[in-house]
Write a protein that holds these residues in place. Sequence first.
Motif, PDB file in Angstrom:
ATOM      1  N   HIS A   1       0.867  -1.175   0.000  1.00 57.52           N
ATOM      2  CA  HIS A   1       0.000   0.000   0.000  1.00 57.52           C
ATOM      3  C   HIS A   1       0.909   1.231   0.000  1.00 57.52           C
ATOM      4  CE1 HIS A   1      -2.730  -3.119   1.474  1.00 57.52           C
ATOM      5  NE2 HIS A   1      -3.727  -2.346   1.107  1.00 57.52           N
ATOM      6  N   PRO A   2       1.184   1.840  -1.163  1.00 53.02           N
ATOM      7  CA  PRO A   2       2.129   2.956  -1.232  1.00 53.02           C
ATOM      8  C   PRO A   2       1.802   4.109  -0.289  1.00 53.02           C
ATOM      9  CG  PRO A   2       1.657   2.141  -3.432  1.00 53.02           C
ATOM     10  CD  PRO A   2       0.724   1.420  -2.506  1.00 53.02           C
ATOM     11  N   ASP A   3       0.524   4.429  -0.110  1.00 51.08           N
ATOM     12  CA  ASP A   3       0.171   5.520   0.800  1.00 51.08           C
ATOM     13  C   ASP A   3       0.594   5.189   2.231  1.00 51.08           C
ATOM     14  OD1 ASP A   3      -0.899   6.866  -1.314  1.00 51.08           O
ATOM     15  OD2 ASP A   3      -2.984   6.385  -0.846  1.00 51.08           O
ATOM     16  N   ARG A   4       0.398   3.944   2.628  1.00 52.22           N
ATOM     17  CA  ARG A   4       0.801   3.525   3.970  1.00 52.22           C
ATOM     18  C   ARG A   4       2.320   3.547   4.109  1.00 52.22           C
ATOM     19  NH1 ARG A   4      -1.409  -2.135   5.194  1.00 52.22           N
ATOM     20  NH2 ARG A   4      -3.359  -0.966   5.514  1.00 52.22           N
ATOM     21  N   GLU A   5       3.019   3.094   3.063  1.00 50.88           N
ATOM     22  CA  GLU A   5       4.486   3.102   3.099  1.00 50.88           C
ATOM     23  C   GLU A   5       5.019   4.526   3.223  1.00 50.88           C
ATOM     24  OE1 GLU A   5       4.828  -0.861   0.225  1.00 50.88           O
ATOM     25  OE2 GLU A   5       5.369   1.126  -0.528  1.00 50.88           O
TER      26      GLU A   5
ATOM     27  N   GLY B   1       7.153  -7.306  -0.037  1.00 49.61           N
ATOM     28  CA  GLY B   1       6.283  -6.265   0.493  1.00 49.61           C
ATOM     29  C   GLY B   1       6.584  -5.874   1.920  1.00 49.61           C
ATOM     30  N   ILE B   2       7.754  -6.226   2.449  1.00 44.48           N
ATOM     31  CA  ILE B   2       8.142  -5.855   3.804  1.00 44.48           C
ATOM     32  C   ILE B   2       8.934  -4.559   3.742  1.00 44.48           C
ATOM     33  CG2 ILE B   2       9.470  -6.529   5.844  1.00 44.48           C
ATOM     34  CD1 ILE B   2       8.949  -9.444   5.048  1.00 44.48           C
ATOM     35  N   GLN B   3       8.500  -3.556   4.491  1.00 42.24           N
ATOM     36  CA  GLN B   3       9.151  -2.255   4.512  1.00 42.24           C
ATOM     37  C   GLN B   3      10.107  -2.179   5.699  1.00 42.24           C
ATOM     38  OE1 GLN B   3       6.558   1.140   5.112  1.00 42.24           O
ATOM     39  NE2 GLN B   3       8.030   2.560   4.213  1.00 42.24           N
ATOM     40  N   THR B   4      11.363  -1.849   5.415  1.00 35.50           N
ATOM     41  CA  THR B   4      12.356  -1.640   6.462  1.00 35.50           C
ATOM     42  C   THR B   4      12.768  -0.176   6.454  1.00 35.50           C
ATOM     43  OG1 THR B   4      13.192  -3.904   6.275  1.00 35.50           O
ATOM     44  CG2 THR B   4      14.615  -2.310   7.361  1.00 35.50           C
ATOM     45  N   ILE B   5      12.565   0.501   7.560  1.00 33.10           N
ATOM     46  CA  ILE B   5      12.938   1.901   7.708  1.00 33.10           C
ATOM     47  C   ILE B   5      14.173   1.961   8.603  1.00 33.10           C
ATOM     48  CG2 ILE B   5      12.266   4.119   8.694  1.00 33.10           C
ATOM     49  CD1 ILE B   5       9.441   3.586   7.772  1.00 33.10           C
TER      50      ILE B   5
ATOM     51  N   PRO C   1       3.447  -5.833  -9.639  1.00 35.42           N
ATOM     52  CA  PRO C   1       2.442  -6.735  -9.070  1.00 35.42           C
ATOM     53  C   PRO C   1       2.314  -6.577  -7.560  1.00 35.42           C
ATOM     54  CG  PRO C   1       4.494  -7.921  -9.433  1.00 35.42           C
ATOM     55  CD  PRO C   1       4.720  -6.512  -9.936  1.00 35.42           C
ATOM     56  N   TRP C   2       1.264  -7.156  -7.034  1.00 41.20           N
ATOM     57  CA  TRP C   2       1.018  -7.225  -5.591  1.00 41.20           C
ATOM     58  C   TRP C   2       0.962  -5.850  -4.925  1.00 41.20           C
ATOM     59  CZ3 TRP C   2       4.886 -10.834  -7.404  1.00 41.20           C
ATOM     60  CH2 TRP C   2       4.388 -12.124  -7.570  1.00 41.20           C
ATOM     61  N   ILE C   3       0.395  -4.880  -5.629  1.00 38.94           N
ATOM     62  CA  ILE C   3       0.128  -3.557  -5.064  1.00 38.94           C
ATOM     63  C   ILE C   3      -1.378  -3.350  -5.060  1.00 38.94           C
ATOM     64  CG2 ILE C   3       0.304  -1.071  -5.458  1.00 38.94           C
ATOM     65  CD1 ILE C   3       3.092  -1.373  -6.333  1.00 38.94           C
TER      66      ILE C   3
END
Length: 344
Positions: free
Chosen positions: A71-75, A93-97, A144-146
Amino acid sequence: MKQHHRNVANTLALIAGVIATPAALAQDPDARWYRVELLVFSHEGSAAATSEAWDPRPPLDYPETFRFLRHPDREQANLEAWPGAESDISELGIQTITVPEPPSGDDEPEDRLAAEDIPAAGDVVDPNDAIAEEEEAIPLRPTPWIARPAGEREFRGKAAYLQRTGRYQPLFHETWLQPMASEADNIPIVIDRSGDQQSWPELQGSVRLYLSRYLHIETNLWLNTGGSYIPGSWAMAPPPLGPASLIVIEPVLEEDESPVTAYSSSLFNDPAGLEQDPPDANEPRGPVSPWRHAVALTEKRRMRSEEVHYLDHPMLGMVVKLTPLSEEELEALAVAEQVADQGT
């Protein structure tokens, strides 16, 4: 100051090494792509809950390999919550900050290139030639997967109607694009964010879609309930929390022995790779589940493309449709995505 995240990075690299199919699958010119729409809802009321004798301790677990819908907005919101941080989105799809260390004042500016970093005249490559070669080799494909915009959901009218009746409650409704592979190569999609929130939502679990002569959907979902249909005050052990889709790595003082903050890091038993003191018996030991029981929806169903399929269950319902995408549609979606990216 230094960042204690070597073990986290190593573990993520290991996972990426084991699961190398998503990027390759997305670029496979022979892969068959589909638009997926999935709506999951609960049946409200006691009649559904009391219609069967439910397993008091159903087996509930997440798959060992998994991915998330992006979910780009969430990211972006996650990144904005940590000013100056860097964000990396894995193939799964795992976001690492990663939060940078504050400047110490001893760092020298790196504004000069080392001699070995300056290419010789004969080594210079025209970037346009490289881009042209890459475009010839790789077909134009959307990401894909967005999660797609809500306006693209074919079942949005159905979802609104279900909610208006008061007898049903939509719990998950998304549409996305994905290439379809074999049962072994298309890994499950975790549909909840309990690992990030460290709390139990009403719906948890994963779904998997794959192609094995026919299209198939495999569900590993469960509905958390208040257990009104169970006499007395008995409650089952809380279901597991999901894996993390968001990991935040912060620097810590060298003299500080406390572990790095790894937010929502239920992906690992010891996300920071550090020993932690045993919890104080007088301190809370973590989140407390508000639910007494869970009812599982574990099913494997063969599907036909372009048909709406309904999976029935006394307490859960699912509507799913897979629509094949042609080469022309894939290229149009990819171009639209590129135009949107350039406009942001």
